[in-house]
Design a protein around this motif. Structure first.
Motif, PDB file in Angstrom:
ATOM      1  N   SER A  14      17.954  21.426  35.574  1.00 45.34           N
ATOM      2  CA  SER A  14      18.217  21.164  34.193  1.00 45.34           C
ATOM      3  C   SER A  14      17.485  20.029  33.717  1.00 45.34           C
ATOM      4  CB  SER A  14      19.711  20.671  34.474  1.00 45.34           C
ATOM      5  OG  SER A  14      20.656  21.562  34.674  1.00 45.34           O
ATOM      6  N   LEU A  15      16.821  19.430  34.514  1.00 48.24           N
ATOM      7  CA  LEU A  15      15.917  18.010  34.100  1.00 48.24           C
ATOM      8  C   LEU A  15      14.555  18.651  33.646  1.00 48.24           C
ATOM      9  CD1 LEU A  15      17.061  15.494  36.655  1.00 48.24           C
ATOM     10  CD2 LEU A  15      17.484  15.533  34.429  1.00 48.24           C
ATOM     11  N   ALA A  16      14.068  19.926  34.245  1.00 48.51           N
ATOM     12  CA  ALA A  16      12.827  20.308  33.955  1.00 48.51           C
ATOM     13  C   ALA A  16      12.433  20.376  32.331  1.00 48.51           C
ATOM     14  CB  ALA A  16      12.498  21.531  34.617  1.00 48.51           C
ATOM     15  N   GLY A  17      11.297  19.731  32.047  1.00 48.80           N
ATOM     16  CA  GLY A  17      10.925  19.766  30.497  1.00 48.80           C
ATOM     17  C   GLY A  17      11.853  18.696  29.718  1.00 48.80           C
ATOM     18  N   ARG A  18      12.783  17.925  30.566  1.00 47.18           N
ATOM     19  CA  ARG A  18      13.644  16.992  29.791  1.00 47.18           C
ATOM     20  C   ARG A  18      12.763  15.711  29.409  1.00 47.18           C
ATOM     21  NH1 ARG A  18      18.822  18.934  29.186  1.00 47.18           N
ATOM     22  NH2 ARG A  18      18.903  17.476  27.342  1.00 47.18           N
ATOM     23  N   ARG A  19      12.973  14.795  28.427  1.00 47.74           N
ATOM     24  CA  ARG A  19      12.442  13.679  28.064  1.00 47.74           C
ATOM     25  C   ARG A  19      13.712  12.561  28.096  1.00 47.74           C
ATOM     26  NH1 ARG A  19       7.420  14.187  26.782  1.00 47.74           N
ATOM     27  NH2 ARG A  19       7.180  11.866  26.018  1.00 47.74           N
ATOM     28  N   VAL A  20      13.764  11.819  29.251  1.00 45.78           N
ATOM     29  CA  VAL A  20      14.872  11.215  29.537  1.00 45.78           C
ATOM     30  C   VAL A  20      14.964   9.716  29.663  1.00 45.78           C
ATOM     31  CG1 VAL A  20      16.811  10.856  31.490  1.00 45.78           C
ATOM     32  CG2 VAL A  20      15.309  13.074  31.362  1.00 45.78           C
ATOM     33  N   LEU A  21      16.053   8.808  29.106  1.00 46.84           N
ATOM     34  CA  LEU A  21      16.252   7.531  29.028  1.00 46.84           C
ATOM     35  C   LEU A  21      17.147   7.395  30.155  1.00 46.84           C
ATOM     36  CD1 LEU A  21      15.812   4.963  28.089  1.00 46.84           C
ATOM     37  CD2 LEU A  21      17.646   5.269  26.412  1.00 46.84           C
ATOM     38  N   VAL A  22      16.930   6.650  31.242  1.00 51.44           N
ATOM     39  CA  VAL A  22      18.039   6.240  32.130  1.00 51.44           C
ATOM     40  C   VAL A  22      18.594   4.833  31.537  1.00 51.44           C
ATOM     41  CG1 VAL A  22      18.696   5.494  34.601  1.00 51.44           C
ATOM     42  CG2 VAL A  22      17.023   7.489  33.999  1.00 51.44           C
ATOM     43  N   VAL A  23      19.725   4.617  31.305  1.00 53.29           N
ATOM     44  CA  VAL A  23      20.316   3.422  30.703  1.00 53.29           C
ATOM     45  C   VAL A  23      20.905   2.506  31.816  1.00 53.29           C
ATOM     46  CG1 VAL A  23      22.159   2.467  29.272  1.00 53.29           C
ATOM     47  CG2 VAL A  23      20.493   4.435  28.627  1.00 53.29           C
ATOM     48  N   ASP A  24      20.695   1.276  31.999  1.00 46.72           N
ATOM     49  CA  ASP A  24      21.439   0.316  32.969  1.00 46.72           C
ATOM     50  C   ASP A  24      20.914   1.110  34.378  1.00 46.72           C
ATOM     51  OD1 ASP A  24      22.159  -1.629  31.906  1.00 46.72           O
ATOM     52  OD2 ASP A  24      24.240  -1.508  32.614  1.00 46.72           O
ATOM     53  N   ALA A  25      19.671   1.070  34.571  1.00 49.44           N
ATOM     54  CA  ALA A  25      19.257   1.898  35.779  1.00 49.44           C
ATOM     55  C   ALA A  25      19.374   0.953  37.066  1.00 49.44           C
ATOM     56  CB  ALA A  25      17.835   2.136  36.105  1.00 49.44           C
TER      57      ALA A  25
END
Length: 321
Positions: A14-25
């Motif tokens: 599901s993450l492949a090709g996604r542009r992700v922002l992780v908030v409060d890592a």
């Protein structure tokens, strides 16, 4: 690697090709998630991130936000409102956290801001949920600030900062002891939180520096100083990582928890390293729960230790280098 991070790795397809922002890592390993691009926002200065701030800035190309469950529900609400105010159209958001660590309440809160919230996966005692975050009104910290009057000072705090919206009993006892001692000179407030002790020291004429591991706490302490027209410096960092030089007075109301876990290791490091940041005959002031066995660490680090004041719950210690 945190269990919640391991659960996210199971979503590789599901993450492949996604542009992700992780908030409060809350885990540096999040930077290596199997997505096309991963941006990290953190409130904790010990986590390597692209941005340290109370609220995240959403990169334009982000198509997924991942939100590890914060330790406080008010912090989660602040983040969801801030994110909703940053989008103009629905944005996919994942909430991940421990199954017994408040995720159920977090999902309820997420559902107030997102449509179609559903369970994606469950493993390693953690769960991850997905929803479509709805656009909302823009949010600033000033809209959610709490102002507490402490003697002659207005203290500003934000959701998620220790003792938000009130003066905790330990800090009140420490402030009373400091007022009677009338410290002067160069002072350091370690773990400054909303800046109530930082401001009190500045108000008393000290050349004060406050430091905290939380970007939101740093922002609150800066606002407290500005609100009261006081001079002082506030920096972010892990314990003594953001400070230099030696001080005549070091003051702290140390943390009793690291995230959701009860711990004394942070305070032990704080005590053991304190003498190298104090001038000769410098003073170390600390308030702590009576039940906690800090005296042996204080005795090992300092030449003289005394209990200045106490209640049935707290003690204020004064130690001399």
């Amino acid at each position: 690697m945190e269990n919640s991070t391991r659960l996210l790795w199971r979503q590789e397809e599901s993450l492949a090709g996604r542009r992700v922002l992780v908030v409060d890592a809350n885990d540096p390993e999040l930077a290596d998630l199997p997505a096309e691009q991963v941006y990290l926002h953190a409130d904790d200065y010990t986590v390597g991130a692209h941005q340290w701030a109370p609220l995240p800035t959403l990169p334009e190309d982000t198509d997924l936000v991942i939100l590890p469950l914060p330790k406080s529900s008010e912090r989660l609400e602040l983040l969801l409102r801030g994110l909703a105010g940053s989008v103009e159209e629905p944005l996919e958001v994942w909430l991940v956290g421990p199954a017994k660590g408040g995720i159920r309440g977090g999902v309820t809160r997420l559902s107030r801001h997102a449509d179609g919230v559903t369970l994606v996966d469950s493993a390693r005692h953690c769960k991850v949920y997905r929803g479509a975050l709805r656009p909302g009104p823009a949010l600033s910290l000033e809209q959610v600030e709490s102002v507490v009057r402490v003697d002659d000072l207005d203290v500003i705090s934000y959701p998620g900062v220790f003792s938000h919206g009130r003066l905790d009993e330990g800090s009140a006892l420490l402030l009373q002891a400091l007022a009677e001692a009338a410290p002067r000179g160069k002072a350091l407030d370690m773990g400054c939180g909303c800046g109530v002790i930082t401001a009190a020291l500045a108000h008393a004429g000290c050349n004060v520096t406050g430091t905290d591991v939380s970007a939101t706490a740093v922002a609150a302490a800066c606002s407290t100083l500005n609100r009261n027209h006081l001079q002082g410096k506030v920096v972010g960092g892990d314990l003594y990582g953001g400070v230099e030089g030696r001080y005549q007075t070091l003051v702290t109301n140390p943390p009793f928890h690291d995230g959701r876990d009860r711990t004394m290791s942070i305070t032990r490091r704080l005590i053991e390293q304190a003498p190298r940041h104090l001038e000769e005959n410098g003073e170390f002031w600390m308030v702590a729960n009576r039940e906690l066995p800090y005296v042996q660490w204080l005795d090992a680090a300092f030449r003289h230790v005394q209990v200045v004041s106490e209640t049935n719950r707290f003690r204020v210690y004064r130690a001399l280098r």
